[in-house]
Design a protein around this motif. Sequence first.
Motif, PDB file in Angstrom:
ATOM      1  N   ARG A  58       0.836  -1.197   0.000  1.00  0.00           N
ATOM      2  CA  ARG A  58       0.000   0.000   0.000  1.00  0.00           C
ATOM      3  C   ARG A  58       0.875   1.253   0.000  1.00  0.00           C
ATOM      4  NH1 ARG A  58      -4.639   1.645   4.519  1.00  0.00           N
ATOM      5  NH2 ARG A  58      -5.189   3.656   3.572  1.00  0.00           N
ATOM      6  N   GLY A  59       0.541   2.201  -0.865  1.00  0.00           N
ATOM      7  CA  GLY A  59       1.283   3.448  -0.947  1.00  0.00           C
ATOM      8  C   GLY A  59       2.440   3.422  -1.924  1.00  0.00           C
ATOM      9  N   LYS A  60       2.735   2.251  -2.500  1.00  0.00           N
ATOM     10  CA  LYS A  60       3.817   2.160  -3.473  1.00  0.00           C
ATOM     11  C   LYS A  60       3.306   2.564  -4.858  1.00  0.00           C
ATOM     12  CE  LYS A  60       6.942   0.764  -0.614  1.00  0.00           C
ATOM     13  NZ  LYS A  60       8.088   1.650  -0.263  1.00  0.00           N
ATOM     14  N   SER A  61       4.216   2.979  -5.712  1.00  0.00           N
ATOM     15  CA  SER A  61       3.822   3.495  -7.019  1.00  0.00           C
ATOM     16  C   SER A  61       3.605   2.375  -8.026  1.00  0.00           C
ATOM     17  CB  SER A  61       4.872   4.469  -7.553  1.00  0.00           C
ATOM     18  OG  SER A  61       6.085   3.808  -7.831  1.00  0.00           O
ATOM     19  N   VAL A  62       2.532   2.511  -8.800  1.00  0.00           N
ATOM     20  CA  VAL A  62       2.309   1.612  -9.937  1.00  0.00           C
ATOM     21  C   VAL A  62       2.894   2.228 -11.198  1.00  0.00           C
ATOM     22  CG1 VAL A  62       0.221   0.669  -8.906  1.00  0.00           C
ATOM     23  CG2 VAL A  62       0.029   2.583 -10.486  1.00  0.00           C
ATOM     24  N   ALA A  63       3.100   3.548 -11.162  1.00  0.00           N
ATOM     25  CA  ALA A  63       3.644   4.251 -12.327  1.00  0.00           C
ATOM     26  C   ALA A  63       4.194   5.597 -11.887  1.00  0.00           C
ATOM     27  CB  ALA A  63       2.560   4.453 -13.385  1.00  0.00           C
ATOM     28  N   THR A  64       5.082   6.138 -12.697  1.00  0.00           N
ATOM     29  CA  THR A  64       5.522   7.519 -12.521  1.00  0.00           C
ATOM     30  C   THR A  64       4.995   8.336 -13.689  1.00  0.00           C
ATOM     31  OG1 THR A  64       7.629   7.059 -13.641  1.00  0.00           O
ATOM     32  CG2 THR A  64       7.598   6.945 -11.236  1.00  0.00           C
ATOM     33  N   ILE A  65       4.702   9.607 -13.421  1.00  0.00           N
ATOM     34  CA  ILE A  65       4.178  10.495 -14.451  1.00  0.00           C
ATOM     35  C   ILE A  65       5.012  11.766 -14.491  1.00  0.00           C
ATOM     36  CG2 ILE A  65       1.836   9.584 -14.371  1.00  0.00           C
ATOM     37  CD1 ILE A  65       1.046  11.872 -12.542  1.00  0.00           C
ATOM     38  N   GLU A  66       5.087  12.346 -15.686  1.00  0.00           N
ATOM     39  CA  GLU A  66       5.926  13.528 -15.860  1.00  0.00           C
ATOM     40  C   GLU A  66       5.272  14.480 -16.851  1.00  0.00           C
ATOM     41  OE1 GLU A  66      10.564  14.583 -17.125  1.00  0.00           O
ATOM     42  OE2 GLU A  66       9.888  12.496 -16.926  1.00  0.00           O
ATOM     43  N   SER A  67       5.397  15.767 -16.550  1.00  0.00           N
ATOM     44  CA  SER A  67       4.969  16.823 -17.458  1.00  0.00           C
ATOM     45  C   SER A  67       6.028  17.916 -17.404  1.00  0.00           C
ATOM     46  CB  SER A  67       3.598  17.375 -17.041  1.00  0.00           C
ATOM     47  OG  SER A  67       3.725  18.245 -15.926  1.00  0.00           O
ATOM     48  N   PRO A  68       5.920  18.939 -18.232  1.00  0.00           N
ATOM     49  CA  PRO A  68       6.927  20.009 -18.170  1.00  0.00           C
ATOM     50  C   PRO A  68       7.034  20.680 -16.810  1.00  0.00           C
ATOM     51  CG  PRO A  68       5.713  20.143 -20.227  1.00  0.00           C
ATOM     52  CD  PRO A  68       5.028  19.101 -19.397  1.00  0.00           C
ATOM     53  N   ARG A  69       5.975  20.572 -15.976  1.00  0.00           N
ATOM     54  CA  ARG A  69       6.002  21.256 -14.683  1.00  0.00           C
ATOM     55  C   ARG A  69       5.902  20.313 -13.492  1.00  0.00           C
ATOM     56  NH1 ARG A  69      -0.125  23.509 -15.438  1.00  0.00           N
ATOM     57  NH2 ARG A  69      -1.219  21.963 -14.163  1.00  0.00           N
ATOM     58  N   PHE A  70       5.896  19.002 -13.735  1.00  0.00           N
ATOM     59  CA  PHE A  70       5.569  18.077 -12.645  1.00  0.00           C
ATOM     60  C   PHE A  70       6.248  16.730 -12.851  1.00  0.00           C
ATOM     61  CE2 PHE A  70       2.896  14.865 -10.604  1.00  0.00           C
ATOM     62  CZ  PHE A  70       2.614  15.437  -9.374  1.00  0.00           C
ATOM     63  N   PHE A  71       6.671  16.129 -11.727  1.00  0.00           N
ATOM     64  CA  PHE A  71       7.105  14.730 -11.730  1.00  0.00           C
ATOM     65  C   PHE A  71       6.553  14.094 -10.462  1.00  0.00           C
ATOM     66  CE2 PHE A  71       9.795  11.181 -10.589  1.00  0.00           C
ATOM     67  CZ  PHE A  71       9.904  10.502 -11.798  1.00  0.00           C
ATOM     68  N   GLY A  72       5.866  12.973 -10.612  1.00  0.00           N
ATOM     69  CA  GLY A  72       5.272  12.341  -9.442  1.00  0.00           C
ATOM     70  C   GLY A  72       4.942  10.891  -9.705  1.00  0.00           C
ATOM     71  N   ALA A  73       4.191  10.300  -8.778  1.00  0.00           N
ATOM     72  CA  ALA A  73       3.870   8.880  -8.854  1.00  0.00           C
ATOM     73  C   ALA A  73       2.372   8.664  -8.726  1.00  0.00           C
ATOM     74  CB  ALA A  73       4.597   8.117  -7.752  1.00  0.00           C
ATOM     75  N   VAL A  74       1.913   7.587  -9.326  1.00  0.00           N
ATOM     76  CA  VAL A  74       0.548   7.105  -9.130  1.00  0.00           C
ATOM     77  C   VAL A  74       0.657   5.939  -8.157  1.00  0.00           C
ATOM     78  CG1 VAL A  74      -1.495   6.122 -10.214  1.00  0.00           C
ATOM     79  CG2 VAL A  74      -0.107   7.804 -11.453  1.00  0.00           C
ATOM     80  N   ARG A  75       0.094   6.101  -6.965  1.00  0.00           N
ATOM     81  CA  ARG A  75       0.298   5.133  -5.889  1.00  0.00           C
ATOM     82  C   ARG A  75      -0.968   4.328  -5.614  1.00  0.00           C
ATOM     83  NH1 ARG A  75       5.162   6.330  -3.731  1.00  0.00           N
ATOM     84  NH2 ARG A  75       5.955   8.433  -4.129  1.00  0.00           N
ATOM     85  N   THR A  76      -0.783   3.075  -5.257  1.00  0.00           N
ATOM     86  CA  THR A  76      -1.918   2.218  -4.950  1.00  0.00           C
ATOM     87  C   THR A  76      -2.364   2.411  -3.500  1.00  0.00           C
ATOM     88  OG1 THR A  76      -2.694  -0.061  -4.742  1.00  0.00           O
ATOM     89  CG2 THR A  76      -0.327   0.301  -4.483  1.00  0.00           C
ATOM     90  N   PRO A  77      -3.661   2.520  -3.257  1.00  0.00           N
ATOM     91  CA  PRO A  77      -4.155   2.684  -1.885  1.00  0.00           C
ATOM     92  C   PRO A  77      -4.327   1.362  -1.141  1.00  0.00           C
ATOM     93  CG  PRO A  77      -5.958   2.898  -3.432  1.00  0.00           C
ATOM     94  CD  PRO A  77      -4.715   2.708  -4.259  1.00  0.00           C
ATOM     95  N   PHE A  78      -3.910   0.260  -1.754  1.00  0.00           N
ATOM     96  CA  PHE A  78      -3.992  -1.053  -1.102  1.00  0.00           C
ATOM     97  C   PHE A  78      -2.881  -1.940  -1.656  1.00  0.00           C
ATOM     98  CE2 PHE A  78      -6.759  -0.988  -4.794  1.00  0.00           C
ATOM     99  CZ  PHE A  78      -6.332  -2.093  -5.512  1.00  0.00           C
ATOM    100  N   ALA A  79      -2.568  -2.996  -0.938  1.00  0.00           N
ATOM    101  CA  ALA A  79      -1.539  -3.934  -1.388  1.00  0.00           C
ATOM    102  C   ALA A  79      -2.107  -4.832  -2.481  1.00  0.00           C
ATOM    103  CB  ALA A  79      -1.048  -4.777  -0.216  1.00  0.00           C
ATOM    104  N   GLY A  80      -1.311  -5.066  -3.531  1.00  0.00           N
ATOM    105  CA  GLY A  80      -1.806  -5.905  -4.610  1.00  0.00           C
ATOM    106  C   GLY A  80      -0.728  -6.259  -5.613  1.00  0.00           C
ATOM    107  N   ARG A  81      -1.099  -7.158  -6.518  1.00  0.00           N
ATOM    108  CA  ARG A  81      -0.211  -7.556  -7.606  1.00  0.00           C
ATOM    109  C   ARG A  81      -0.666  -6.856  -8.885  1.00  0.00           C
ATOM    110  NH1 ARG A  81       2.985 -11.928  -8.034  1.00  0.00           N
ATOM    111  NH2 ARG A  81       1.920 -12.897  -6.246  1.00  0.00           N
ATOM    112  N   LEU A  82       0.263  -6.231  -9.573  1.00  0.00           N
ATOM    113  CA  LEU A  82      -0.054  -5.537 -10.812  1.00  0.00           C
ATOM    114  C   LEU A  82      -0.307  -6.564 -11.913  1.00  0.00           C
ATOM    115  CD1 LEU A  82      -0.256  -2.772 -12.245  1.00  0.00           C
ATOM    116  CD2 LEU A  82       2.186  -2.960 -12.758  1.00  0.00           C
ATOM    117  N   VAL A  83      -1.549  -6.609 -12.415  1.00  0.00           N
ATOM    118  CA  VAL A  83      -1.903  -7.610 -13.423  1.00  0.00           C
ATOM    119  C   VAL A  83      -2.112  -7.003 -14.808  1.00  0.00           C
ATOM    120  CG1 VAL A  83      -2.889  -9.206 -11.746  1.00  0.00           C
ATOM    121  CG2 VAL A  83      -4.360  -7.479 -12.816  1.00  0.00           C
ATOM    122  N   ASP A  84      -2.243  -5.686 -14.874  1.00  0.00           N
ATOM    123  CA  ASP A  84      -2.415  -5.046 -16.181  1.00  0.00           C
ATOM    124  C   ASP A  84      -2.044  -3.579 -16.056  1.00  0.00           C
ATOM    125  OD1 ASP A  84      -2.984  -4.726 -18.852  1.00  0.00           O
ATOM    126  OD2 ASP A  84      -5.172  -4.770 -18.619  1.00  0.00           O
ATOM    127  N   ALA A  85      -1.520  -3.022 -17.137  1.00  0.00           N
ATOM    128  CA  ALA A  85      -1.173  -1.604 -17.194  1.00  0.00           C
ATOM    129  C   ALA A  85      -1.652  -1.049 -18.525  1.00  0.00           C
ATOM    130  CB  ALA A  85       0.333  -1.410 -17.047  1.00  0.00           C
TER     131      ALA A  85
END
Length: 241
Positions: A58-85
């Motif tokens: 929980r709280g770990k990133s499934v992806a990182t995102i970037e724009s000209p003004r921003f860099f951050g992460a998309v984090r999961t609100p629960f523990a899980g296995r990534l099965v599709d992106a």
Amino acid sequence: MRIGNCEFPDDLLYGLEENVWARRDPDGIVLGITSAYASLAGRLTAVAFKPVGAVLERGKSVATIESPRFFGAVRTPFAGRLVDANRALVDRPSLGSKHPYSRGWFAKLQPLEGDPLDCLVRPEAARSGFSDLIAQLRIRCFSVLPDHEVSGIGGECPETLATLDELMQAGDDDTVVHLVTDNPAADRDIPQWIATRRYAMLETRREGTLLHVLVGKRPLEAAEGLQDPSRAHRTGSDART
């Protein structure tokens, strides 16, 4: 539900801390970013995913995102296995910005324990938290995230409109430009100019002495994928067609 002009569909659940939405599918839980997060980040230019099969706490990133003004992460609100992106975001990161509740979904996870939706909240329960977040970060949401911004504050109207026209002509059919001006004649002149150029006025908003206008090449409902975020949210094979 709308909070500070940001849309939060009523049929989704939300992770306040992560600023994400979630929905149960037959084979997992689909995650995406909220319209508030999309507006905060701006037009995305890069998305990178953790490998499918990764086990995430929980709280770990499934992806990182970037724009000209921003860099951050998309984090999961629960523990899980990534099965599709959503690999479409790798080729077209802006889908995550413009269509966060439909074609811009991010990931599907298989929960590891318990009911992951227990740690999420419904829109009404999230209202206060998101309202505070939007105010604190000064997030401004529009009906669709613009690709460019043109400031006409203190400037001459012809010069401002020439810049706007250049951006519209150089962009594709989905190009959206945010124009902000303090010209006292803008309420009359801007709509006339847009009609003359055969563009579409997607949204107008006045904030004090400032007029905000979203200009597109075609009406919002006609633009590819620019659908009402309260409508169906497509994932998996539907999102790739």
